[in-house]
Structure formats: C-alpha cells, structure tokens
Design a protein around this motif. Structure first.
Motif: not given
Length: 839
Positions: A17, A234-235
């Motif tokens: 992330h 992600r994130g």
C-alpha cells in the motif's frame, strides 16, 4: 542449497500500500524524510479525500521488508540479501524508498554508464508499474548504484528500451548497503481516472558480484511472460491524470569539410520537439525541423548478396515509442528520409551525364501519436513528410547544368491499433501508406495480426496476414503507353506451440506471394516464398553444482518458391546454451543442408536459378564471467560445401575492460575467410536488351572488421565517448562461368580485364569511421552535446593487397570531417506550475 519456494509462494500475488504525503521527500538517497520514518504522524493524514485512515497496526501493508525471489541464477529461491521498500504519493508524483541491505557494502558495484545502460556491470534497482493493471503493459524505471538512470516501457508489441522520460532519483551507499529514492511524476505515466486505483507493481534488484537477478513478486523463469507476474500497488486515492505538455527547443551548428576542398560548409539550425498529452492515454509527439546531425554513422558494408542491407535506426524520433509499429517488418523507419527514385538515363540528351544524384530526402516534419487506453486499446499513428529532391545533369560540351526531379514531395503514414485480450493475448491491425502524387508510384499495405495464450501462458498461437497494393501511374513514351494499374500481393503466416515448461516446441508456416511488396515503408528481403519450420527444445532452470541453467534445441525447416512450388532448400539444425556456476557460458550450433538447393534470387534475372549442393556448418561461442573487470567472448565457426571444396572460416573476439567505475573500453575484432565461393558477378545483355549471359565467378572473399568503443563518465549526467570502426573486404576472382537456366555453371569467354589490364570485378573496399561525442545533462531533460566525426572510404581493384598496403591506399583518399554542437532545453508545464506555486 538456497531455499526453494513452494508452489503457493511462487504463484501468490504480493500487495503493498502507498500512503499520501503532504510534503514530498527530498530526493537525495538519504532515507531520513518523515514520510519514510514516521508517516502516521503527518498531520493525521487520511487517504486522499476519503475517510480511510491509516491503521498503525498494519505496518506490513505499507512497508515490505524481506528477501526478494531469484529469477537467476537459482530460479524461485530466496535472494542472499534483504530489501526494504516503501511507496508514497502526492498530487505530483509517486515516490519510492528502497533500502537495499548488503552484508558487504564495500563490495557493492558502482559502475557508471550512460543513460539506459542498466547497471553497466554494477548493482541496480528496478521499479515497474502496470498502471492499468492489464498484466501486459508496464513502465519500468531503473537506477544503478552509481545513480545512472534507465527507463523503458512494455506495450502489447514488446519492450521499448529507447523510450525516455524525465524523472528524479538519487542513491547513497550506507553502512547497511545502499539506498534509493525515486520520484516518478505522473506525466511520465498513463493512468486511469477513479477514486481508488490498483496498479500492477514489481520491484527488481541485481547484485552484480553474485549475478543475482531478484524480484519482489517472483518472476518465474520457467513461465512465459513478465508483466503478468507482477504484484499490486494499492492505497492510491483521488489521483487525477495531469495535463501533459512539454517543449524541447534546440539550436545546433554543423560544420563539414572534405580534405583538399579548401571549403567549410556551415549550417546553423533550430527547431523543437513538442509533447502534448491528449486525455489520460495518448501522447502527441511533433518534431519541427528535425536535426539528426549527431546520429551515429551507419556500419556500411560491401554487399555481395542479392538482398538489401538493413541498417540500424539511431534517430531518436524513430526509436522512441515506436514498438507498436515495429511488427512483422511492416515498418522500416530508414525508408523515411531515404531516396526512392533514381532518375533514368533516358532523361539524358547527347553529351549529358549526371553530375549529382541524391541519396537522401530531407524530412520536413514528423508527427507521432501513441498511447493505450484503460481498456487495453493501443493506438499508434505516425506521419512524416519528406521534401522534393533533384538530380543535376551537366552537358560536357557547353558546361550547362539543369535539374530533374528525383523524389517528389512524399507523405509517409502508418496507423497501428492493438487490443489486449485476457491471458496476455492481443489482436491488432496496421496500415501503411506512402503517397508521392499522381505521377509517381504510391503504395498501401494493410495487415492483421493476432497473438493468443491459454490461461496458464503455456501455449501460444500467432497469426498474421498482409495485403500490399502498389499504385502505378500511366506511362506515355514513344514506344509504350500504359494506363494506371494496381499490383496486389499478400503474406500469410501462422505459428504456435508450447512456450513454458521444461519441454517446449514450436511450428510455423509463412507464405509470401511473388507480388508481395511492403518495401516502400517496410523491409522484406525477398518474396515469392513458402517457408515452414519446426523445433523442439528442453530448458532447465534448476541449478546444480555444475551449471545454473541450460537449454538444447533441434529443428527442421524447408522453403519453396511460391510461384511454382519448386523446392528451394531443406535444413536440419540444432543449438544449445549452458551457463556454468562460475558464470562462464557456452553456445553451440550445427546445421546440415542435404541434397541440392536452388537459389532463385542470386542470379538477379527471371528464369534463372543456381544449384547449391549439400553443405554443413557449425560454430561455438565461449563467454567469460561478465561480472569481472575484464571479460571476453570468443566465436569460432565454419561452413563447408564439399562439392566445390568451399570452406569458410569465421573467428571473432570481443572484450570489455572496466578499468574503473568511470572508464570502460570495449573492443571487437572479426575475420571471415570465404574460399572458392561461387557467386553472382554480372549480367551481359544483347543488343535488344535481352539477357545474353548471367556470369558467376569463383572468388575468395576476406572480411576484416575492427571496432573500438571507449567511454569515460565524469558524472552520471556527463560523459565522453570515442567510437572507431574499420571495415575491410577483399574480393578476388580467379575464374568466371556462364550460368545456365538449369542452374549449372559452364565455361565462358567473359573477362573482367579492362583496356589497362586491371581486373574490374576484383574489389578492395574500406570504410573507416571515427567519432568522439560529449554529452552533458545540465538540467533534467536539457542537454549540451557535441560531436566530431571523421569518415574515410576507398574502393579499388587491388584485392591482393596486404594490411599495410591497404592502409596506405586508404589513407590517400580525402577525409570528411564533421563537427556539430547542439543545445536542447526541456520545459515541462507541470514542473513550471509546481515551481510557481511554491513562490
């Protein structure tokens, strides 16, 4: 033994992330920025405008620390060294922090190199982004332990190592190993819109002293594909694709002088390269008044074959972002700027001759649109315009001169569209069009290609079809009057097989009609052919105490003449490769051509062919450990046709010496001795213009080539390069024959002696090029470059000269010297906007 991953570890997809940062880290290679050391205390940041808060109990989501997985030398085993990765972002760029631990920091290889040289024998770090998460396309950024940048992109058509973007990085060797910081501005990427984005992601690391190539998410060497083996990032929230607009104006001055002329031709010019982002996916490149004065000289050769020599492309506009065009030889960019029409002698009046015939057509402008959409649709459009060229005719009696047009104003256009499909598959169409006006030949080539994989990327099928159209204008002469007509030709090819695993096999079939011709914008050495081949191979990637990996392959191929379906040749072959544990490698290849083959192209005349009797050939290549300061590669091969006692021997040796981290020297030398070769010499015509005799000769052909390249790197942004090449070919005839229409050779009364008793077919040919170039990137994307080039060439009938006599003869020829200097300044809208907002 290294720890081998289990099946679940090999096929799982890792995640990391990113977190948003209010303050961008300082890109200095020192990982003391708060965003890296304590991101959770940055004003209690939330993930963009959403209500998602960082969870301090889930550090492993944002920090990846551990051992990468080897791709080589020990596939699917843990790296010998740990790595720690973090990712952050703001409204301008993606930021990467990497602490690359090393138990022996003093052994880290910090070799310098020029941009896009990878590690140049040193350690380096890789960050790769699949922004649309298609598992097919990637933007890859590389930083060496000395701070040298490299970058490349992969689209549906493969890798483009000539792609260059402007981004920031810094490295620092520390007590724990070495550290990397990178800032990749969004303008360097193409990405979708959306509140939350999930990108494909991978990191790689090369440890030069051990030869380890390792990845964060495993890249299994036994599995087909690269991007399809990425992990995910992600994130990422509320990213907005930026306005992409940059301008690179340039000024240059070129001075040329030929020895003995007493004159210097001086040319000052200016122009600009413009890049404009069209939406989130596409980029428009426009080159106004392009300048190619500092392009590397061609490696010219004396061509004795019936086929055109295909030269490399060194012009930036035609090497960057062009992989979508470079398929199935439909696009040979050297056609753009090349002279296509040679004025006929029929245009000459009495006492006239050509004083000058153009070889190049000046380029007026180049335009290119490329990109890929969120749905995996790749688009490429290229358009170039070349100006008129004129030949000069001179009357030998009156001295009067006149011009005749050689090439008209010409438009080159290519469109390529590809759609990515599941499982790394794709389908695409292409169209090439060359238009020269109504009074000259124009052409169009349309094609369709397809690549299909199964779900596991184990099996692959390729298919390709192409239709060429040549549009000929009407002709009206005293002897002939024709109406406009169109000539059609086609090419169809298909191939498939198993491309993963230990055992692999492949088969292919290619059909080209006798009227297929893509050569106005593409490259096809010969048409009128049906070609079939098959091979089977075994690959081993699990290392032992003796070797790291090896492969063995055997195959068979055969081709026929398309127009008559007559056999041309059959060939049985095998080759192999092994990489030993000491990083030395060995290659071998053998082949046998049984029975009689038929060369329909060598005689250069319709209705003729040459019988080629059984032959065999083989060779070996031994390469030493390229991790060392000095390493080399030796190649020895032979070719034999017992029927004519023809024996060819070839030997070459290339070597590289990295004297220091800043200086390296590369040298290659080769010698090819072809004895008693039977080859086409000339054609004799009768008084009506018909073929009287096709003449073949018995000849010895000796070819020597010597190349030296030396590079010194003042800094990762400043370098000096020296390049020298000498090519020498001698062709010595001792007998001539008449070729019959049955392919046999018979005695002839032809002689090549002129009135002075000199053998006109014998050739002693030399080219000598010496180039010195300097490059300084004084600001990101802004360059000051200078180059000096010395060119020399000679051609005579003195084919029996030894090396000393040859050099003396060559140096009597006038030398051409060129000096050029160029200044390019990079202006980026987003960078200017960011700087102005901080004032």
């Amino acid at each position: 033994m290294p720890h081998l991953l289990n099946a679940q570890q090999q096929h799982s997809r890792k995640n990391i992330h990113a977190w948003p940062s209010a303050d961008a880290p300082k890109i200095d290679g020192i990982l003391d920025d708060q965003v890296w050391s304590d991101p959770y205390n940055l004003n209690d940041l939330t993930a963009g405008s959403t209500t998602v808060l960082f969870d301090k109990n889930e550090d492993n989501k944002y920090i990846s620390e551990g051992f990468f997985i080897q791709n080589s030398p020990n596939n699917n085993t843990l790296s010998s060294q740990k790595s720690k990765i973090q990712v952050a972002y703001d409204n301008y760029a993606i930021y990467i922090s990497a602490q690359l631990y090393d138990t022996a920091p003093d052994s880290i290889r910090t070799n310098m190199g020029e941009r896009d040289s990878g590690g140049n024998g040193g350690d380096f770090f890789i960050a790769s982004f699949d922004t649309y998460n298609t598992q097919q396309d990637a933007y890859e950024f590389v930083v060496s332990a000395s701070g040298v940048q490299s970058d490349r992109i992969q689209g549906t058509s493969g890798w483009d190592g000539n792609w260059n973007e402007i981004w920031s990085s810094a490295v620092k060797v520390n007590e724990d190993g070495w550290a990397v910081e990178m800032a990749i501005p969004y303008r360097a990427l193409r990405m979708p819109n959306g509140n939350e984005q999930i990108w494909g992601l991978n990191f790689g690391r090369v440890i030069a002293r051990t030869g380890e190539v390792t990845y964060w998410n495993p890249i299994d060497a036994n599995k087909s594909g690269y991007v399809n083996q990425f992990g995910t990032l992600r994130g990422l929230y509320d990213l907005t694709p930026p306005l992409r607009l940059s301008l690179s104006p340039y000024i240059s001055n070129v001075a040329m002088s030929k020895e003995g002329s007493g004159q210097v031709a001086n040319t000052f010019s200016g122009g600009a390269d413009i890049k404009v982002g069209l939406g989130q996916s596409f980029t428009l490149d426009v080159s106004l008044v392009p300048d190619f004065s500092q392009v590397q000289a061609d490696n010219e050769v004396l061509n004795l074959s019936a086929y055109e020599v295909q030269y490399g492309e060194f012009r930036d506009f035609f090497t960057q972002g062009t992989t979508i065009f470079n398929k199935h030889d439909q696009f040979y960019s050297r056609r753009i700027g090349q002279n296509h029409n040679t004025p006929s002698d029929d245009l000459l009046d009495e006492n006239e001759s050509y004083r000058y015939k153009p070889t190049d057509a000046p380029i007026v402008n180049n335009t290119k649109l490329t990109g890929i959409t969120e749905k995996g649709l790749g688009v490429g459009i290229l358009n170039s315009i070349t100006n008129e060229t004129y030949a000069i005719i001179e009357d030998s009696v009156t001295g009067e001169k006149r011009e005749v047009m050689a090439d008209p104003l010409t438009n080159f256009n290519m469109i390529s569209i590809e759609q990515s499909l599941p499982n790394n598959s794709k389908i695409g169409v292409m169209n090439n069009n060359v238009y020269r006006g109504d009074d000259y030949k124009s052409s169009n080539v349309s094609s369709l290609d397809m690549q299909l994989f199964d779900r596991t990327n184990t099996y692959k099928i390729n298919a390709f079809g192409s239709l060429s159209q040549e549009f000929f204008p009407s002709e009206n002469t005293e002897d002939l009057a024709t109406s406009p007509y169109t000539l059609l030709g086609h090419k169809i090819s298909t191939s498939g097989g198993k491309v993963s695993g230990n055992w692999r096999y492949w088969g292919s079939l290619n059909i080209e009609s006798d009227t297929y011709n893509p050569n106005d914008m593409g490259y096809n050495s010969s048409n009128n052919e049906i070609y079939a081949s098959t091979d089977v191979s075994y690959h081993e990637f699990i290392a032992t105490n003796f070797y790291q990996k090896y492969w063995l392959r055997v195959g068979y191929n055969q081709n026929w003449l398309y127009s008559t379906k007559d056999n041309i040749t059959k060939r049985i072959w095998g080759d192999g490769y092994i990489l030993f544990n000491n990083f030395w490698s060995f290659n071998f290849d053998v082949a046998y051509q049984p029975g009689i083959s038929y060369d329909y192209f060598g005689p250069r005349e319709d209705g003729y062919y040459f019988k080629e009797y059984a032959s065999n050939n083989g060779g070996i290549t031994l390469t030493s450990d390229d991790r060392q300061k000095y390493y080399g590669s030796l190649r020895i091969s032979y070719w034999n046709r017992p029927k004519y006692q023809q024996i060819d021997n070839y030997i070459s040796y290339s070597q590289t010496y990295r004297a220091t981290d800043r200086f390296d020297l590369t040298h290659s030398i080769s010698w090819n001795n072809q004895r008693d070769e039977k080859g086409y010499t000339t054609t004799l015509y009768d008084t009506n213009g018909g073929v009287d005799q096709v003449i073949y000769g018995n000849r010895d052909v000796k070819t020597f080539e010597n190349n030296i390249t030396s590079k010194y790197y003042f800094t990762p942004k400043m370098s000096l390069k020296l390049r020298l090449r000498h090519y020498w070919r001698r062709v010595n005839y001792d007998a001539f024959y008449q070729l019959s229409k049955d392919g046999d050779l018979f005695p002839t009364d032809y002689t090549d002696m002129d009135e002075n008793g000199n053998p006109t077919q014998n050739t002693n040919y030399n080219t000598f090029d010496l180039e010195m170039s300097y490059s300084w990137e004084f600001l990101p994307g802004s360059f000051l470059t200078a180059m000096w080039r010395n060119e020399l060439g000679s051609s005579s009938y003195n084919a029996t000269y030894n090396f000393s006599q040859n050099m003396q003869e060559m140096w009597t020829e006038p030398q051409l010297n060129t000096v050029s200097i160029r200044l390019t300044y990079f202006l980026d809208y987003q960078q200017l906007k960011k700087q102005l907002s901080s004032i």
